[in-house]
Scaffold this motif. Structure first.
Motif, short mmCIF file in Angstrom:
data_model
loop_
_atom_site.label_atom_id
_atom_site.label_comp_id
_atom_site.label_asym_id
_atom_site.label_seq_id
_atom_site.Cartn_x
_atom_site.Cartn_y
_atom_site.Cartn_z
N ASP A 1 0.82 -1.22 0.00
CA ASP A 1 0.00 0.00 0.00
C ASP A 1 0.86 1.27 0.00
O ASP A 1 0.67 2.17 0.84
N MET B 1 -1.38 -5.75 10.87
CA MET B 1 -0.13 -5.00 11.02
C MET B 1 -0.13 -4.17 12.31
O MET B 1 -1.18 -3.69 12.75
N ASP C 1 -8.14 3.16 4.17
CA ASP C 1 -7.37 3.65 3.02
C ASP C 1 -7.47 5.17 2.81
O ASP C 1 -7.85 5.65 1.73
N HIS D 1 -2.74 -2.04 -4.74
CA HIS D 1 -2.86 -0.72 -4.10
C HIS D 1 -1.61 0.07 -4.49
O HIS D 1 -0.52 -0.46 -4.55
N ARG E 1 3.44 -8.74 1.40
CA ARG E 1 3.60 -8.11 0.10
C ARG E 1 4.90 -7.32 -0.01
O ARG E 1 5.60 -7.13 0.99
O1 FUB Z 1 -3.05 -3.61 3.64
C1 FUB Z 1 -4.35 -3.88 4.10
C2 FUB Z 1 -5.35 -3.58 3.03
O2 FUB Z 1 -5.09 -4.37 1.89
C3 FUB Z 1 -5.32 -2.18 2.51
O3 FUB Z 1 -5.88 -1.23 3.38
C4 FUB Z 1 -6.04 -2.37 1.23
O4 FUB Z 1 -5.96 -1.30 0.35
C5 FUB Z 1 -5.39 -3.63 0.71
O5 FUB Z 1 -4.20 -3.37 0.03
#
Ligand code: FUB
Length: 324
Positions: free
Chosen positions: A14, A47, A134, A275, A301
Motif C-alpha cells: 500500500d 499490522m 485507506d 494498491h 507483500r
Molecule cells: O493492507 C491492508 C489492506 O489491503 C489495505 O488497506 C487495502 O488497500 C489492501 O491493500
C-alpha cells in the motif's frame, strides 16, 4: 525484466509516495507474519506499526527510517494498521492511517511530526466522523487539503450506508445488480489537518454514459485504495477494483468530483490485493504498487515502482498500461 522489490528486509504494501524536502518518501503498510488464515474480511492483514522509507533517486539506495508509529502508542486503536498516507502543510507532516477502534470499527487517525520520516505523534482519538479505510490526502494548489477514503468488504464501507455503523452487513456484502456501486468518500480537512471541515460526501464515479457505475460492474467500480493526483490542471482519482484486481483511474475538474471512468493503470498483479500511488519526481512520473512476489502469500507483500509512460492518446490501445 522482472521488477525488484523496493526493499526486501521487510514486507511492505500500500505505498503512498510523496516528494518532501527534495527526496522521495514512501509510506507503506508494514506486513507481518501471523498464523491468521486468509479470509474476505482481511483479518490476515494484522499490522502493528509503520516504517517510512526515502530515496534520493528512483533505483538508488532506499533508507529505512525505522518505526514511525506503533499501534501500542495509538490510544484509540485496537489492531490492523492498514494503508496509510502522509501530507505536508504549514511546516508539519501528517500521517493518516486506518485502524480498528476498541469496538472493532475501522476509523481513520492522524499523527503529526516535524520531519517527513517521523516519528509521528498520534492524536488521542480518531478523526471525528471518520470511518472505513485507506485514507489518501491531497493538498491542492490553493492549499486546501482533502481526505479521500473508503474500502468495501473488510474495509467496512458497506456498513455505513445509513450514516451509522451497521455491523450486521459486515461480511463481504456490497450492493448488487444495476443499482449504483458504493462510492469512495471525500471530506475537506481543516487548516490544522486534524479534522473535517465539510460533510463527508460520496465521490461520484460515472461511466462514459454519465451515469454512476453500477454495483455489478466489478471491473470498473470502486473497491479500495483511493489516490488523487493532479496533472495539467485535471484531477485524477485512481483506485483498486478489488475482487477483479485492477488499478484504474477516473478524471474530473474538481477534487470533489464528479469523476468519469477512463481506463486501467495496471493489470492484476501476483496476490489478491492491489494498491498504489502516483507521484512526479524529478520530471518523471512513477507508479508505486505492491505484489506478493517476495513471499507468495497474500498478506506478505512487497512494494515496487515503475515509471509511468506518458503515451499519446492515439497509441493507448497498443500499450495497455500506465496511461494518462
Ligand atoms: O493492507 C491492508 C489492506 O489491503 C489495505 O488497506 C487495502 O488497500 C489492501 O491493500
Amino acid at each position: 525484466m522482472a521488477i525488484e522489490p523496493l526493499v526486501k528486509h521487510l514486507f511492505t504494501a500500500d505505498p503512498s509516495a510523496h516528494v518532501f524536502e527534495g527526496k522521495l518518501f514512501v509510506y507503506p503498510s508494514h506486513d507481518r507474519k501471523t498464523d491468521i488464515k486468509d479470509n474476505d474480511n482481511g483479518d490476515q492483514y494484522d499490522m502493528i506499526d509503520y516504517h517510512v522509507f526515502s530515496m534520493e533517486s528512483v533505483g538508488g539506495p532506499v533508507t529505512d527510517h525505522g518505526v514511525a508509529l506503533k499501534a501500542e502508542n495509538i490510544p484509540w486503536a485496537s489492531k490492523q494498521l492498514w494503508a496509510p498516507d502522509a501530507a505536508f502543510k504549514n511546516g508539519k507532516y501528517y500521517l493518516y492511517f486506518p485502524a480498528r477502534d476498541k469496538d472493532g470499527v475501522f476509523r481513520i487517525g492522524v499523527a503529526e511530526s516535524d520531519a517527513p520520516q517521523g516519528p509521528f505523534e498520534p492524536e488521542s482519538e480518531p478523526i471525528a466522523g471518520s470511518y472505513s479505510i485507506d485514507p489518501a490526502s491531497f493538498v491542492d494548489d490553493d492549499g486546501q487539503a482533502y481526505l479521500y477514503f473508503g474500502g468495501i468488504w473488510g474495509g467496512q464501507l458497506q456498513c455505513w450506508t445509513t450514516g451509522k455503523f451497521d455491523g450486521s452487513a459486515y461480511t463481504n456484502m456490497e450492493a448488487t445488480g444495476s443499482v449504483p456501486a458504493l462510492l469512495p468518500r471525500v471530506a475537506m480537512l481543516s487548516e490544522d489537518m486534524r479534522s473535517f471541515t465539510s460533510d463527508i460526501t460520496e465521490l461520484a464515479i460515472n461511466g462514459a454514459d454519465g451515469l454512476l457505475l453500477p454495483a455489478d460492474d466489478h471491473d470498473h467500480r470502486f473497491f479500495e485504495a483511493a489516490w488523487m493526483h493532479k496533472y495539467k490542471g485535471k484531477y485524477y482519482f485512481s483506485y483498486s477494483t478489488g475482487d477483479t484486481h485492477f488499478l484504474v483511474y477516473a478524471t474530473g475538474d474538481s477534487p470533489l468530483g464528479p469523476f468519469t471512468y477512463q481506463g486501467k493503470i495496471l493489470d492484476p498483479v501476483e496476490g489478491w490485493t492491489t494498491h498504489h500511488s502516483i507521484v512526479e519526481f524529478k520530471g518523471k512520473w512513477y507508479l508505486f504498487y505492491h505484489d506478493t512476489s517476495l513471499s507468495g502469500e497474500n498478506h506478505l507483500r512487497c512494494v515496487k515502482v515503475r515509471e509511468i509512460l506518458l503515451i499519446p492518446k492515439a497509441d493507448r490501445k497498443k500499450i495497455h498500461e500506465y496511461l494518462f
